[in-house]
Design a protein around this motif. Structure first.
Motif, short mmCIF file in Angstrom:
data_model
loop_
_atom_site.label_atom_id
_atom_site.label_comp_id
_atom_site.label_asym_id
_atom_site.label_seq_id
_atom_site.Cartn_x
_atom_site.Cartn_y
_atom_site.Cartn_z
N LEU A 19 0.83 -1.20 0.00
CA LEU A 19 0.00 0.00 0.00
C LEU A 19 0.87 1.25 0.00
O LEU A 19 0.64 2.19 -0.77
N ALA A 22 2.20 1.81 -3.37
CA ALA A 22 1.20 2.20 -4.37
C ALA A 22 0.75 3.66 -4.26
O ALA A 22 0.23 4.21 -5.22
N ILE A 23 0.92 4.26 -3.11
CA ILE A 23 0.44 5.64 -2.90
C ILE A 23 1.39 6.63 -3.58
O ILE A 23 2.61 6.51 -3.50
N THR A 143 -5.75 -3.57 2.75
CA THR A 143 -5.62 -3.91 1.33
C THR A 143 -4.32 -3.31 0.81
O THR A 143 -3.65 -2.55 1.52
N THR A 144 -4.00 -3.61 -0.42
CA THR A 144 -2.74 -3.13 -1.00
C THR A 144 -2.90 -1.87 -1.83
O THR A 144 -1.95 -1.40 -2.44
N GLU A 145 -4.10 -1.30 -1.86
CA GLU A 145 -4.28 -0.04 -2.56
C GLU A 145 -5.35 0.80 -1.87
O GLU A 145 -6.23 0.28 -1.20
N LEU A 146 -5.22 2.10 -2.04
CA LEU A 146 -6.15 3.05 -1.45
C LEU A 146 -7.10 3.49 -2.56
O LEU A 146 -6.69 4.20 -3.48
N THR A 147 -8.36 3.02 -2.51
CA THR A 147 -9.29 3.31 -3.60
C THR A 147 -10.49 4.14 -3.19
O THR A 147 -11.11 4.79 -4.02
N ARG A 148 -10.86 4.11 -1.93
CA ARG A 148 -11.99 4.91 -1.44
C ARG A 148 -11.88 5.03 0.07
O ARG A 148 -11.20 4.25 0.72
N LEU A 175 -9.89 10.64 -4.55
CA LEU A 175 -10.54 9.42 -4.06
C LEU A 175 -11.98 9.73 -3.68
O LEU A 175 -12.28 10.78 -3.12
#
Length: 193
Positions: A19, A22-23, A143-148, A175
């Motif tokens: 994560l 990915a940011i 999780t491995t990504e920040l989506t919402r 987001l």
């Protein structure tokens, strides 16, 4: 920004590292990766005499922690970010909190092992304690990504501080954010409801 990632080599910590990777951090962000080796009870018995961990076992644990941190530092530093890593000794939650304070962290990232209620009661939860006592906002990575983002607000000073973080930090820009507020309706017990 100054971001501290607590890493213990677990699957949850690996997700937290993914994560962080990915940011899209601001260009002047400094990342720090720490792993904490907790003190262990001395081994007892006729072979050990209660003298603590054998030196070779302690060296193996320390070597594993250094290798794990080095691997994360190399992975996160590959994009040219400013990054440092360290292996610390002490009680995990307290040491992470103290290091965040000493580092001047703007954000602390930890993994969530997802223990159930009973396991957390018996084993404790480093992430829960860090959330409760950290000197800065804490992102518990599930999780491995920040989506919402779901932003729970109650109008308190803490909620207002969280709102400022969400509205000003570039990592949240773009987001979708759902705002939720819950009203607790108090009913007298005599009503039977």
């Amino acid at each position: 920004m100054r971001v501290l990632l607590a890493f213990d080599g677990s699957a949850a910590a690996t997700d937290a590292a993914a994560l962080v990777e990915a940011i899209a951090w601001p260009t002047d962000t400094v990342l720090r990766v720490v792993s904490v080796i907790e003190p262990m009870l001395p081994m007892a018995g006729p072979l050990y005499g209660g003298a603590g961990l054998p030196q070779d076992v302690d060296e193996a644990i320390t070597g594993y922690a250094h290798d794990a941190v080095r691997g994360v530092v190399e992975r996160l530093g590959s994009s040219g970010r400013s990054i440092e890593g360290d292996v610390l000794r002490g009680r995990a939650a307290s040491t992470i909190i103290d290091d965040a304070r000493d580092f001047g962290a703007d954000l602390l990232v930890v993994g969530s092992r997802g223990h159930g209620t009973i396991a957390s009661l018996l084993l404790g939860s480093v992430s829960s304690e860090v959330v409760d006592h950290a000197p800065c906002p804490v992102l518990v990575a599930r999780t491995t990504e920040l989506t919402r983002v779901v932003f729970a607000t109650d109008g308190s000073a803490s909620a207002q501080a969280a709102e400022r973080v969400l509205s000003s930090w570039p990592i949240f820009r773009g987001l979708p954010i759902r705002v939720a507020s819950v009203v607790d309706i108090v009913r007298p017990w005599v009503t039977g409801i």
